[in-house]
Design an enzyme around this catalytic site. Structure first.
Site, PDB file in Angstrom:
ATOM      1  N   MET A   1     -11.350   5.142  14.409  1.00 49.20           N
ATOM      2  CA  MET A   1     -10.369   4.677  15.402  1.00 49.20           C
ATOM      3  C   MET A   1      -9.515   5.820  15.948  1.00 49.20           C
ATOM      4  SD  MET A   1      -9.079   1.350  13.268  1.00 49.20           S
ATOM      5  CE  MET A   1     -10.238   0.392  12.285  1.00 49.20           C
ATOM      6  N   SER A   2     -10.058   7.030  15.937  1.00 46.76           N
ATOM      7  CA  SER A   2      -9.224   8.168  16.351  1.00 46.76           C
ATOM      8  C   SER A   2     -10.090   9.281  16.914  1.00 46.76           C
ATOM      9  CB  SER A   2      -8.451   8.698  15.134  1.00 46.76           C
ATOM     10  OG  SER A   2      -9.343   9.266  14.187  1.00 46.76           O
TER      11      SER A   2
ATOM     12  N   HIS B   1      -2.471   6.939  16.429  1.00 45.72           N
ATOM     13  CA  HIS B   1      -3.622   6.147  16.859  1.00 45.72           C
ATOM     14  C   HIS B   1      -3.219   5.250  18.020  1.00 45.72           C
ATOM     15  CE1 HIS B   1      -4.071   6.971  12.514  1.00 45.72           C
ATOM     16  NE2 HIS B   1      -5.353   7.094  12.774  1.00 45.72           N
TER      17      HIS B   1
ATOM     18  N   TYR C   1      -4.089   2.225  18.388  1.00 48.31           N
ATOM     19  CA  TYR C   1      -3.781   0.869  17.922  1.00 48.31           C
ATOM     20  C   TYR C   1      -2.344   0.723  17.412  1.00 48.31           C
ATOM     21  CZ  TYR C   1      -4.696   2.665  13.186  1.00 48.31           C
ATOM     22  OH  TYR C   1      -4.659   3.399  12.025  1.00 48.31           O
ATOM     23  N   GLU C   2      -1.666   1.857  17.159  1.00 49.02           N
ATOM     24  CA  GLU C   2      -0.258   1.774  16.746  1.00 49.02           C
ATOM     25  C   GLU C   2       0.629   1.410  17.935  1.00 49.02           C
ATOM     26  OE1 GLU C   2       1.044   5.108  13.953  1.00 49.02           O
ATOM     27  OE2 GLU C   2      -0.937   5.819  14.582  1.00 49.02           O
TER      28      GLU C   2
ATOM     29  N   ASN D   1     -16.808   4.160   3.861  1.00 53.25           N
ATOM     30  CA  ASN D   1     -17.410   2.835   3.629  1.00 53.25           C
ATOM     31  C   ASN D   1     -18.640   2.702   4.504  1.00 53.25           C
ATOM     32  OD1 ASN D   1     -15.101   2.701   5.778  1.00 53.25           O
ATOM     33  ND2 ASN D   1     -16.502   1.035   6.313  1.00 53.25           N
TER      34      ASN D   1
ATOM     35  N   HIS E   1      -0.650   8.317   6.345  1.00 54.35           N
ATOM     36  CA  HIS E   1      -0.334   9.348   7.344  1.00 54.35           C
ATOM     37  C   HIS E   1       1.148   9.673   7.201  1.00 54.35           C
ATOM     38  CE1 HIS E   1      -4.113   9.289   9.765  1.00 54.35           C
ATOM     39  NE2 HIS E   1      -4.216   8.109   9.174  1.00 54.35           N
TER      40      HIS E   1
ATOM     41  N   ALA F   1     -11.328   9.499   8.660  1.00 57.28           N
ATOM     42  CA  ALA F   1     -12.060   8.581   7.789  1.00 57.28           C
ATOM     43  C   ALA F   1     -12.903   7.698   8.707  1.00 57.28           C
ATOM     44  CB  ALA F   1     -11.081   7.734   6.993  1.00 57.28           C
TER      45      ALA F   1
ATOM     46  N   HIS G   1      -8.291  -1.006   4.436  1.00 61.95           N
ATOM     47  CA  HIS G   1      -7.673   0.322   4.566  1.00 61.95           C
ATOM     48  C   HIS G   1      -7.407   0.959   3.200  1.00 61.95           C
ATOM     49  CE1 HIS G   1      -5.683   3.571   6.585  1.00 61.95           C
ATOM     50  NE2 HIS G   1      -4.516   3.307   6.030  1.00 61.95           N
TER      51      HIS G   1
ATOM     52  N   SER H   1      -7.026   9.772   7.697  1.00 62.68           N
ATOM     53  CA  SER H   1      -6.519   8.835   6.683  1.00 62.68           C
ATOM     54  C   SER H   1      -6.922   9.281   5.289  1.00 62.68           C
ATOM     55  CB  SER H   1      -7.095   7.442   6.929  1.00 62.68           C
ATOM     56  OG  SER H   1      -6.490   6.868   8.053  1.00 62.68           O
TER      57      SER H   1
HETATM   58  O1  LIG Z   1      -6.851   8.625  11.195  1.00 66.42           O
HETATM   59  P1  LIG Z   1      -8.212   8.182  10.797  1.00 66.42           P
HETATM   60  O2  LIG Z   1      -9.172   8.096  11.934  1.00 66.42           O
HETATM   61  O3  LIG Z   1      -8.775   8.997   9.654  1.00 66.42           O
HETATM   62  O4  LIG Z   1      -8.047   6.704  10.228  1.00 66.42           O
HETATM   63  C1  LIG Z   1      -9.113   5.792   9.974  1.00 66.42           C
HETATM   64  C2  LIG Z   1      -9.284   4.847  11.126  1.00 66.42           C
HETATM   65  C3  LIG Z   1      -8.117   3.905  10.911  1.00 66.42           C
HETATM   66  O5  LIG Z   1      -6.934   4.470  11.376  1.00 66.42           O
HETATM   67  C4  LIG Z   1      -8.040   3.790   9.448  1.00 66.42           C
HETATM   68  C5  LIG Z   1      -8.789   2.603   8.943  1.00 66.42           C
HETATM   69  O6  LIG Z   1      -8.717   2.532   7.552  1.00 66.42           O
HETATM   70  O7  LIG Z   1      -8.698   4.978   8.921  1.00 66.42           O
HETATM   71  N1  LIG Z   2     -13.680   1.309  13.115  1.00 71.97           N
HETATM   72  C1  LIG Z   2     -13.735   1.704  11.852  1.00 71.97           C
HETATM   73  N2  LIG Z   2     -12.894   2.633  11.429  1.00 71.97           N
HETATM   74  C2  LIG Z   2     -12.980   3.012  10.139  1.00 71.97           C
HETATM   75  N3  LIG Z   2     -12.262   3.913   9.456  1.00 71.97           N
HETATM   76  C3  LIG Z   2     -12.741   3.939   8.200  1.00 71.97           C
HETATM   77  N4  LIG Z   2     -13.739   3.053   8.050  1.00 71.97           N
HETATM   78  C4  LIG Z   2     -13.905   2.474   9.257  1.00 71.97           C
HETATM   79  C5  LIG Z   2     -14.806   1.469   9.737  1.00 71.97           C
HETATM   80  O1  LIG Z   2     -15.656   0.936   9.024  1.00 71.97           O
HETATM   81  N5  LIG Z   2     -14.669   1.130  11.046  1.00 71.97           N
END
Ligand SMILES: O=P(O)(O)O[C@@H]1C[C@H](O)[C@@H](CO)O1
Ligand SMILES: Nc1nc2[nH]cnc2c(=O)[nH]1
Length: 350
Positions: A275-276, A142, A144-145, A299, A120, A172, A313, A89
């Site tokens: 989340m990935s 992802h 979750y999509e 963060n 993305h 991220a 996000h 991200s």
């Molecule tokens: O694709 P990534 O893992 O970088 O994305 C992160 C996890 C969530 O998809 C999103 C949350 O802001 O960023």
């Molecule tokens: N689960 C999760 N995914 C993230 N992606 C970017 N920041 C975060 C976070 O604080 N928690």
């Protein structure tokens, strides 16, 4: 392996707050973000994908289907990459730095899933980084999509069939470790695949022995040599103060953590959560790819009931933008200095 980088960047100094004047090498402190809701809408078949997510272990993609996509790509690009990069991200700008690009929207590639998340782009970009042929996913998939895990990891096996040998994953992530601040970069030493631990694993279902064994080992899945090379590169770039190793945990998302969940993850030894990544790394390791992973800490995960901050996000994307240049330089130097089998597969087809 040899580090030849001549890059001399600024060194890390602590204590600034986030602003548009932040340079790419300064630490970033984030605060509560306002909640704006901008979502990218696509025409993806989310209903059937959602269904297939529930039926994840029954879904099967045949070797021929991966091969068809690999053949289509090989016939549409002159590049023969040995390195694939997945942009997390807010980190998609890395793909824009590739030279001699051939780029394809995911919607134009037979068999490819569609990206639905803001930040993305949904584009596969072939090109050269420091003279080395690469393929870059500008946007990942992802769970979750609503994608099944076999779909989220579809490109990995396609890359394998195209001759890719090394996968670089970026993401991220939120930090649990006290020593990791927003703007820091974590070299992934290992992961905890929470969905995988309860059976949400892309390798569930019939095993295709042509890709790898039924029961693949995952110890050492993040290549040690590449991890130490990256630390060396960070030192030479003058950004070692921003970079450290840690454990990434994947949770299902899409919601960010509750405070109780954050406390749990912290107690379990998780340094950063996202989340990935874990499913991609599992599939890549299964088919014998060498893997390197980076988390950009966007963060701090809120771990205290006294803390009024929250994550969103947009804030994640903002930190991605602010640090994208450093991440790009680190990844570019890694590709430039790492050993790659320089066989004819790397050459551009004329
Ligand atoms: O694709 P990534 O893992 O970088 O994305 C992160 C996890 C969530 O998809 C999103 C949350 O802001 O960023
Ligand atoms: N689960 C999760 N995914 C993230 N992606 C970017 N920041 C975060 C976070 O604080 N928690």
């Amino acid at each position: 392996m040899h580090v030849t980088s001549k890059y001399v960047g600024g060194s890390a100094s602590a204590g600034r707050t986030i602003s548009s004047s932040i340079t790419d090498h300064t630490p970033i402190h984030t605060h509560t973000h306002t909640h704006t809701h901008k979502h990218k809408h696509t025409s993806g078949n989310s209903t059937s994908q959602h269904h297939s997510f529930i039926m994840h272990s029954k879904e099967h993609i045949s070797h021929d289907e991966y091969q068809k996509t690999a053949d289509w790509l090989r016939s549409h690009t002159k590049h023969r990459p040995l390195v694939a990069i997945i942009c997390g991200s807010g980190l998609g700008m890395l793909a824009d730095t590739l030279k001699c690009q051939d780029s394809f929207d995911y919607s134009d590639i037979p068999g490819f899933p569609q990206s639905t998340v803001q930040g993305h782009a949904g584009r596969l970009v072939f090109g050269e980084l420091k003279g080395k042929s690469c393929v870059c996913m500008q946007g990942r998939f992802h769970m979750y999509e609503g994608h099944s895990l076999i779909k989220t990891t579809f490109p990995i096996r396609v890359f394998k069939l195209m001759g890719v040998e090394t996968l670089i994953v970026t993401n991220a992530a939120g930090s649990l470790a006290d020593g990791l601040q927003p703007g820091d970069i974590m070299i992934i030493k290992d992961h905890i695949n929470f969905p995988g631990l309860v059976g949400l694993n892309p390798l569930c279902g019939p095993n295709d022995e042509k890709f790898g064994p039924r029961f693949p080992a995952m110890s050492g899945c993040y290549d040690k040599g590449l991890r130490s090379l990256m630390m060396e590169i960070a030192k030479q770039m003058g950004v070692a103060g921003l970079v450290q190793e840690g454990v990434y945990a994947m949770v299902g998302g899409p919601n960010f953590e509750t405070i109780a969940e954050a406390k749990l993850l912290h107690r379990l030894g998780v340094d950063a959560v996202g989340m990935s990544t874990a499913p991609e790394v599992v599939v890549a390791t299964h088919c014998g790819l060498r893997v390197f992973g980076l988390s950009l800490i966007t963060n701090k995960v809120v771990k205290s009931y006294e803390d009024s901050e929250s994550v969103n996000h947009e804030g994640v994307l903002e930190v991605g933008r602010l640090r994208s240049q450093t991440v790009q330089q680190l990844v570019t130097e890694l590709i430039s200095t790492m050993e790659i089998n320089n066989n004819e597969n790397t050459k551009i087809v004329s």
